[in-house]
Motif scaffolding. Structure first.
Motif, short mmCIF file in Angstrom:
data_model
loop_
_atom_site.label_atom_id
_atom_site.label_comp_id
_atom_site.label_asym_id
_atom_site.label_seq_id
_atom_site.Cartn_x
_atom_site.Cartn_y
_atom_site.Cartn_z
N VAL A 272 0.83 -1.21 0.00
CA VAL A 272 0.00 0.00 0.00
C VAL A 272 0.87 1.27 0.00
CG1 VAL A 272 -1.72 1.32 1.29
CG2 VAL A 272 -1.96 -1.16 1.07
N PRO A 273 1.92 1.36 0.84
CA PRO A 273 2.78 2.55 0.78
C PRO A 273 3.38 2.77 -0.61
CG PRO A 273 3.22 1.34 2.79
CD PRO A 273 2.33 0.47 1.97
N GLY A 274 3.76 1.68 -1.27
CA GLY A 274 4.30 1.79 -2.62
C GLY A 274 3.27 2.36 -3.58
N VAL A 275 2.03 1.90 -3.46
CA VAL A 275 0.95 2.40 -4.32
C VAL A 275 0.72 3.90 -4.08
CG1 VAL A 275 -1.53 2.29 -4.75
CG2 VAL A 275 -0.20 0.19 -4.59
N ILE A 276 0.80 4.33 -2.82
CA ILE A 276 0.62 5.75 -2.51
C ILE A 276 1.69 6.58 -3.22
CG2 ILE A 276 0.68 7.47 -0.66
CD1 ILE A 276 -0.39 5.28 1.22
N VAL A 277 2.93 6.11 -3.14
CA VAL A 277 4.03 6.82 -3.82
C VAL A 277 3.79 6.81 -5.33
CG1 VAL A 277 6.50 6.82 -4.31
CG2 VAL A 277 5.69 6.31 -2.00
N GLY A 278 3.35 5.67 -5.86
CA GLY A 278 3.07 5.59 -7.29
C GLY A 278 1.99 6.56 -7.72
N ALA A 279 0.94 6.69 -6.91
CA ALA A 279 -0.14 7.64 -7.22
C ALA A 279 0.38 9.08 -7.20
CB ALA A 279 -1.28 7.47 -6.23
N LEU A 280 1.25 9.38 -6.26
CA LEU A 280 1.83 10.72 -6.19
C LEU A 280 2.70 10.99 -7.41
CD1 LEU A 280 2.79 10.92 -2.40
CD2 LEU A 280 0.98 12.20 -3.57
N ILE A 281 3.43 9.98 -7.88
CA ILE A 281 4.25 10.14 -9.08
C ILE A 281 3.37 10.46 -10.29
CG2 ILE A 281 5.74 8.94 -10.74
CD1 ILE A 281 6.94 7.40 -8.38
N VAL A 282 2.29 9.70 -10.45
CA VAL A 282 1.38 9.92 -11.58
C VAL A 282 0.78 11.32 -11.52
CG1 VAL A 282 -0.79 9.20 -12.65
CG2 VAL A 282 0.85 7.48 -11.88
N SER A 283 0.33 11.72 -10.33
CA SER A 283 -0.27 13.04 -10.17
C SER A 283 0.76 14.15 -10.40
CB SER A 283 -0.88 13.18 -8.77
OG SER A 283 -1.51 14.41 -8.61
N LEU A 284 1.98 13.93 -9.91
CA LEU A 284 3.06 14.91 -10.10
C LEU A 284 3.38 15.09 -11.58
CD1 LEU A 284 5.43 16.70 -9.10
CD2 LEU A 284 6.79 14.60 -8.91
N VAL A 285 3.50 13.98 -12.30
CA VAL A 285 3.81 14.05 -13.73
C VAL A 285 2.70 14.77 -14.49
CG1 VAL A 285 4.10 12.67 -15.83
CG2 VAL A 285 5.29 12.01 -13.73
N THR A 286 1.45 14.44 -14.18
CA THR A 286 0.32 15.08 -14.85
C THR A 286 0.30 16.58 -14.59
OG1 THR A 286 -1.00 13.05 -14.59
CG2 THR A 286 -2.19 15.08 -15.09
N THR A 287 0.48 16.98 -13.33
CA THR A 287 0.50 18.40 -12.98
C THR A 287 1.65 19.13 -13.65
OG1 THR A 287 -0.54 17.94 -10.84
CG2 THR A 287 0.60 20.04 -11.07
N ALA A 288 2.83 18.51 -13.62
CA ALA A 288 4.01 19.15 -14.22
C ALA A 288 3.82 19.36 -15.72
CB ALA A 288 5.25 18.29 -13.96
N LEU A 289 3.28 18.35 -16.41
CA LEU A 289 3.07 18.49 -17.85
C LEU A 289 2.07 19.60 -18.16
CD1 LEU A 289 2.96 14.72 -18.94
CD2 LEU A 289 4.79 16.37 -19.33
N ARG A 290 1.07 19.76 -17.31
CA ARG A 290 0.11 20.85 -17.51
C ARG A 290 0.75 22.21 -17.27
NH1 ARG A 290 -4.89 17.87 -14.32
NH2 ARG A 290 -5.55 16.53 -16.06
N VAL A 291 1.59 22.29 -16.23
CA VAL A 291 2.29 23.55 -15.94
C VAL A 291 3.22 23.91 -17.10
CG1 VAL A 291 4.00 24.65 -14.44
CG2 VAL A 291 2.14 23.33 -13.44
N PHE A 292 3.84 22.89 -17.69
CA PHE A 292 4.76 23.13 -18.81
C PHE A 292 4.04 23.47 -20.10
CE2 PHE A 292 7.77 19.88 -16.65
CZ PHE A 292 8.11 20.83 -15.70
N GLY A 293 2.70 23.38 -20.09
CA GLY A 293 1.93 23.71 -21.28
C GLY A 293 1.87 22.59 -22.30
N THR A 294 2.04 21.34 -21.86
CA THR A 294 1.98 20.20 -22.77
C THR A 294 0.57 20.01 -23.30
OG1 THR A 294 3.70 19.13 -21.44
CG2 THR A 294 2.50 17.73 -22.99
N ASP A 295 0.48 19.65 -24.57
CA ASP A 295 -0.81 19.40 -25.19
C ASP A 295 -1.53 18.29 -24.42
OD1 ASP A 295 -2.89 19.48 -27.10
OD2 ASP A 295 -2.01 17.78 -28.16
N PRO A 296 -2.80 18.47 -24.03
CA PRO A 296 -3.52 17.46 -23.24
C PRO A 296 -3.50 16.07 -23.86
CG PRO A 296 -4.78 19.49 -23.31
CD PRO A 296 -3.62 19.67 -24.24
N SER A 297 -3.54 15.99 -25.19
CA SER A 297 -3.53 14.67 -25.83
C SER A 297 -2.19 13.96 -25.65
CB SER A 297 -3.82 14.83 -27.33
OG SER A 297 -2.83 15.64 -27.96
N SER A 298 -1.13 14.72 -25.40
CA SER A 298 0.20 14.12 -25.22
C SER A 298 0.41 13.61 -23.81
CB SER A 298 1.29 15.14 -25.55
OG SER A 298 1.18 15.59 -26.88
#
Length: 330
Positions: A272-298
């Motif tokens: 479960v702790p590993g999954v929590i970290v994994g979820a944070l990684i996914v959310s971090l990557v998604t947020t960072a790509l949006r901040v960088f102005g990445t096209d939503p489809s990418s």
């Protein structure tokens, strides 16, 4: 012989080190993204990253339970769409919050039970069984969502998903309680121990007296419960409910979070702790790509790349563990 012991010891240390890989990856990505644009880790964004990770983490724990047992659930995210629409339609029809939630829970437990029967007793492979369930759930969602869009004004759901306490979204506190209970379930209960046993070696588990078929049914029932909890959180965060809630994007996020968190697609390993970290990684990557102005489809493209990289890493780690175990026995 000394050389064999040395290599075995080194292999064991390397395997133990891989347990910290998800946390190391999270820190490295956070540092990299912050260096590119400090806004990514602004206080507001950090809270947003954690809040966005909450439904991913809950659904990913359900995915982890199935993966640990040696299976896979392709229908979970589509179950979220169906359950969200079902609960919202019952509330809209005047059934009340408690009854609507009980209906949603009962239905998702029933669906998990049916999938478990297909996997455990009909011996249909988990991928095929859950793929069929995914298609059925897509049709059921459209059948339930007769109004198309439903707007909920339930104060309890609003308190869970939108309101804050001490400046922190209540969804984070609710998710924390769910994840703590999941941690206890996997580490301290017979269900968790048996799930790891079945996923590690089904034959050996059966010889040890584990009721394998019943355990597999329970695994998919538990997965259904986590689907229900994710659906409740989703409709709490976004009061406008449509049939598009969940689906492929949430499925990708959940699987990516589970695998990035160290859950093996080969069964027998996941925390479960590993999954929590994994979820944070996914959310971090998604947020960072949006901040960088990445096209939503990418964004989905990059998530796919992350999943492929995680699967390659899982294969390498599995081979390392097997080699270390064989060297230790030699």
């Amino acid at each position: 012989m000394p050389q064999t012991r040395t290599s075995s010891s080194a292999g064991s240390r390397l395997v133990r080190l891989t347990q910290f890989a998800p946390g190391i990856l999270l820190v490295m990505l956070a540092a990299l993204f912050a260096a590119i644009n400090p806004v990514v880790l602004s206080p507001a964004n950090v809270i947003n990253i954690i809040a966005q990770a909450t439904p991913i983490a809950i659904l990913a724990v359900g995915a982890m339970v199935v993966l640990v047992s040696g299976g896979i659930d392709m229908s979970a995210a589509f179950g979220v769409a169906f359950c969200s629409t079902l609960i919202a339609s019952r509330i809209d029809a005047g059934d009340g919050l408690v009854l609507s939630l009980l209906i949603g829970l009962f239905v998702m437990v029933g669906i998990g039970f049916l999938i478990g029967l297909l996997v455990a007793h009909a011996r249909i492979t988990p991928f095929v069984a859950t793929l069929a369930a995914m298609i059925a759930l897509q049709g059921a969602t459209l059948a339930v969502a007769q109004k198309g869009v439903l707007i909920l004004k339930e104060p309890t759901l609003r308190w869970i998903g939108i309101e804050r306490s001490w400046g922190i979204p209540n969804a984070i506190f609710v998710t924390a309680v769910v994840l703590v209970l999941a941690l206890v379930m996997m580490r301290r209960t017979r269900f968790g121990l048996r799930t790891y046993a079945v996923g590690s070696d089904e034959g050996a588990a059966e010889l040890a007296g584990v009721p394998v078929r019943r355990q597999l049914v329970l695994v998919y029932v538990v997965s259904g419960i986590f689907v229900f909890l994710t659906a409740v959180l989703m409709i709490s965060r976004v009061p406008v409910v449509t049939p598009n809630v969940g689906g492929v994007p949430l499925l990708l996020d959940a699987i990516a979070a589970a695998v990035l968190g160290g859950t093996s697609v080969f069964g027998g390993r996941g925390t479960v702790p590993g999954v929590i970290v994994g979820a944070l990684i996914v959310s971090l990557v998604t947020t960072a790509l949006r901040v960088f102005g990445t096209d939503p489809s990418s964004i989905e493209l990059w998530k796919g790349v992350i999943i492929i990289a995680a699967l390659i890493g899982d294969t390498v780690i599995t081979r390392m563990r097997t080699r270390a175990l064989m060297e230790a026995r030699a």
